[in-house]
Design a protein around this motif. Structure first.
Motif, mmCIF file in Angstrom:
data_model
loop_
_atom_site.group_PDB
_atom_site.id
_atom_site.type_symbol
_atom_site.label_atom_id
_atom_site.label_comp_id
_atom_site.label_asym_id
_atom_site.label_seq_id
_atom_site.Cartn_x
_atom_site.Cartn_y
_atom_site.Cartn_z
ATOM 1 N N ASP A 1 0.853 -1.182 0.000
ATOM 2 C CA ASP A 1 0.000 0.000 0.000
ATOM 3 C C ASP A 1 0.896 1.242 0.000
ATOM 4 N N GLY A 2 0.362 2.365 -0.477
ATOM 5 C CA GLY A 2 1.061 3.631 -0.393
ATOM 6 C C GLY A 2 0.416 4.538 0.640
ATOM 7 N N LEU A 3 1.231 5.314 1.335
ATOM 8 C CA LEU A 3 0.731 6.339 2.234
ATOM 9 C C LEU A 3 1.309 7.679 1.785
ATOM 10 N N ALA A 4 0.418 8.592 1.391
ATOM 11 C CA ALA A 4 0.814 9.931 0.960
ATOM 12 C C ALA A 4 0.638 10.867 2.150
ATOM 13 N N ILE A 5 1.713 11.527 2.562
ATOM 14 C CA ILE A 5 1.725 12.284 3.810
ATOM 15 C C ILE A 5 2.092 13.737 3.522
ATOM 16 N N SER A 6 1.269 14.657 3.995
ATOM 17 C CA SER A 6 1.545 16.084 3.825
ATOM 18 C C SER A 6 1.006 16.842 5.029
ATOM 19 N N ASN A 7 1.526 18.059 5.227
ATOM 20 C CA ASN A 7 1.089 18.930 6.328
ATOM 21 C C ASN A 7 1.212 18.255 7.690
ATOM 22 N N GLU A 8 2.231 17.414 7.835
ATOM 23 C CA GLU A 8 2.568 16.799 9.117
ATOM 24 C C GLU A 8 4.023 17.148 9.421
ATOM 25 N N ARG A 9 4.310 17.489 10.678
ATOM 26 C CA ARG A 9 5.685 17.803 11.052
ATOM 27 C C ARG A 9 6.432 16.591 11.576
ATOM 28 N N ALA A 10 5.690 15.571 11.983
ATOM 29 C CA ALA A 10 6.315 14.322 12.420
ATOM 30 C C ALA A 10 5.274 13.223 12.391
ATOM 31 N N ILE A 11 5.730 12.012 12.081
ATOM 32 C CA ILE A 11 4.854 10.842 12.083
ATOM 33 C C ILE A 11 5.469 9.747 12.940
ATOM 34 N N VAL A 12 4.609 8.893 13.481
ATOM 35 C CA VAL A 12 5.055 7.738 14.246
ATOM 36 C C VAL A 12 4.621 6.493 13.488
ATOM 37 N N ILE A 13 5.587 5.659 13.141
ATOM 38 C CA ILE A 13 5.344 4.434 12.383
ATOM 39 C C ILE A 13 5.468 3.259 13.334
ATOM 40 N N GLU A 14 4.478 2.377 13.324
ATOM 41 C CA GLU A 14 4.519 1.199 14.194
ATOM 42 C C GLU A 14 4.330 -0.056 13.355
ATOM 43 N N ALA A 15 5.279 -0.984 13.471
ATOM 44 C CA ALA A 15 5.205 -2.241 12.729
ATOM 45 C C ALA A 15 4.077 -3.100 13.265
ATOM 46 N N GLY A 16 3.535 -3.938 12.395
ATOM 47 C CA GLY A 16 2.499 -4.883 12.770
ATOM 48 C C GLY A 16 3.072 -6.090 13.481
ATOM 49 N N PRO A 17 2.380 -7.236 13.395
ATOM 50 C CA PRO A 17 2.783 -8.418 14.161
ATOM 51 C C PRO A 17 3.969 -9.181 13.586
ATOM 52 N N SER A 18 4.474 -8.752 12.434
ATOM 53 C CA SER A 18 5.649 -9.408 11.847
ATOM 54 C C SER A 18 6.683 -8.348 11.488
ATOM 55 N N GLU A 19 7.900 -8.790 11.205
ATOM 56 C CA GLU A 19 8.948 -7.853 10.812
ATOM 57 C C GLU A 19 8.507 -7.071 9.579
ATOM 58 N N THR A 20 8.773 -5.783 9.576
ATOM 59 C CA THR A 20 8.302 -4.893 8.515
ATOM 60 C C THR A 20 9.473 -4.135 7.920
ATOM 61 N N GLU A 21 9.508 -4.071 6.600
ATOM 62 C CA GLU A 21 10.503 -3.249 5.907
ATOM 63 C C GLU A 21 9.785 -2.060 5.298
ATOM 64 N N LEU A 22 10.391 -0.884 5.390
ATOM 65 C CA LEU A 22 9.785 0.358 4.915
ATOM 66 C C LEU A 22 10.710 1.078 3.956
ATOM 67 N N VAL A 23 10.109 1.729 2.970
ATOM 68 C CA VAL A 23 10.837 2.657 2.105
ATOM 69 C C VAL A 23 10.060 3.969 2.112
ATOM 70 N N LEU A 24 10.758 5.065 2.401
ATOM 71 C CA LEU A 24 10.138 6.380 2.507
ATOM 72 C C LEU A 24 10.878 7.372 1.630
ATOM 73 N N VAL A 25 10.122 8.192 0.895
ATOM 74 C CA VAL A 25 10.682 9.277 0.098
ATOM 75 C C VAL A 25 10.219 10.606 0.688
ATOM 76 N N ASP A 26 11.164 11.501 0.936
ATOM 77 C CA ASP A 26 10.924 12.826 1.497
ATOM 78 C C ASP A 26 11.256 13.853 0.414
ATOM 79 N N VAL A 27 10.275 14.681 0.035
ATOM 80 C CA VAL A 27 10.457 15.644 -1.059
ATOM 81 C C VAL A 27 9.856 16.992 -0.685
ATOM 82 N N ARG A 28 10.203 17.991 -1.456
ATOM 83 C CA ARG A 28 9.482 19.257 -1.346
ATOM 84 C C ARG A 28 8.039 19.023 -1.739
#
Length: 242
Positions: A214-241
């Motif tokens: 799934d994709g999560l599009a994030i804007s107008n947030e100064r900080a986010i908290v990411i919490e993994a589910g019940p199994s090991e999770t790998e994440l890729v995040l892109v930070d742009v203007r």
């Protein structure tokens, strides 16, 4: 704002050797509401069959980052670069004034990858290519893979000609990671493996749950908290203007 874009709703294309999914408009998939996210223009989720791949084709004035999820990809270009990038590693190509490249899966298994295109801040630069191994362990937070922001190079990132960053993390079950987002910037987040939730660090709004790819599009947030589910999770995040 944290907007969920379920994997089932993104664009897709399939032929005898490529199974591709597009988070943003690409090729024959066109959605006016999904033309990019700030300077992020393309996020393709590709599966390439063994001993097949993309024949030589040109690019210009684009920063192209490839994150290998499974298998390996062999890169060849008209500058004489030739290298293999394997699962968990990253390659960056500066299209600049123009580059012609091929990407082949020369392995005996399918290769799965994310290909991410970011619009550069500088055009007409010399084209180039580089690949690097990035060891990652759980409980170590988000690691910078590629970036063009101040301080990214000193942190070991592959360079980008863009005010942007590509980061990755591997979280143990239930582990949390906090990511700060500077004012005027946006983020896009995908987990190739594992489910997770994202909440605004401000506590405003409900957490958003995402399944793998799934994709999560994030804007107008100064900080986010990411919490993994019940199994090991790998994440890729892109930070742009934004």
């Amino acid at each position: 704002m944290i907007e969920l874009r379920p994997f089932a709703t993104i664009g897709s294309f399939r032929n005898e050797w490529l199974n591709a999914h597009h988070h943003f408009s690409f090729g024959n998939y066109h959605d006016r509401s999904r033309m990019g996210w700030g300077a992020l223009r393309v996020w393709n989720d590709d599966e390439i069959a063994p001993h097949t791949g993309f024949d030589p084709h040109p690019h210009r004035d684009m920063e192209i980052i490839t994150f290998i999820r499974q298998g390996a990809i062999t890169h060849k270009d008209n500058l004489g670069n030739h290298g293999i990038t394997r699962a968990g590693d990253v390659q960056v190509m500066h299209a600049g004034t123009g580059i012609t490249h091929a990407e082949y899966n020369e392995e005996d298994e399918a290769t799965r990858l994310f290909q991410i295109w970011i619009m550069p801040d500088r055009t007409g630069v010399a084209p180039g290519w580089a690949s690097r191994e990035f060891p990652r362990a759980t409980s170590s937070g988000l690691h910078i893979l590629a970036g063009g922001r101040p301080g990214d190079a000193e942190a070991g990132a592959l360079p980008l000609y863009a005010d942007a960053a590509v980061l990755a993390a591997r979280l143990a079950p239930g582990e949390r990671a906090t990511y700060q987002i500077a004012e005027g910037r946006a983020a896009y987040l995908v987990a190739p493996v594992g489910s997770f939730t994202v909440a605004s660090a401000s506590g405003v709004g409900d957490p958003v749950h995402a399944e793998p790819r799934d994709g999560l599009a994030i804007s107008n947030e100064r900080a986010i908290v990411i919490e993994a589910g019940p199994s090991e999770t790998e994440l890729v995040l892109v930070d742009v203007r934004g």
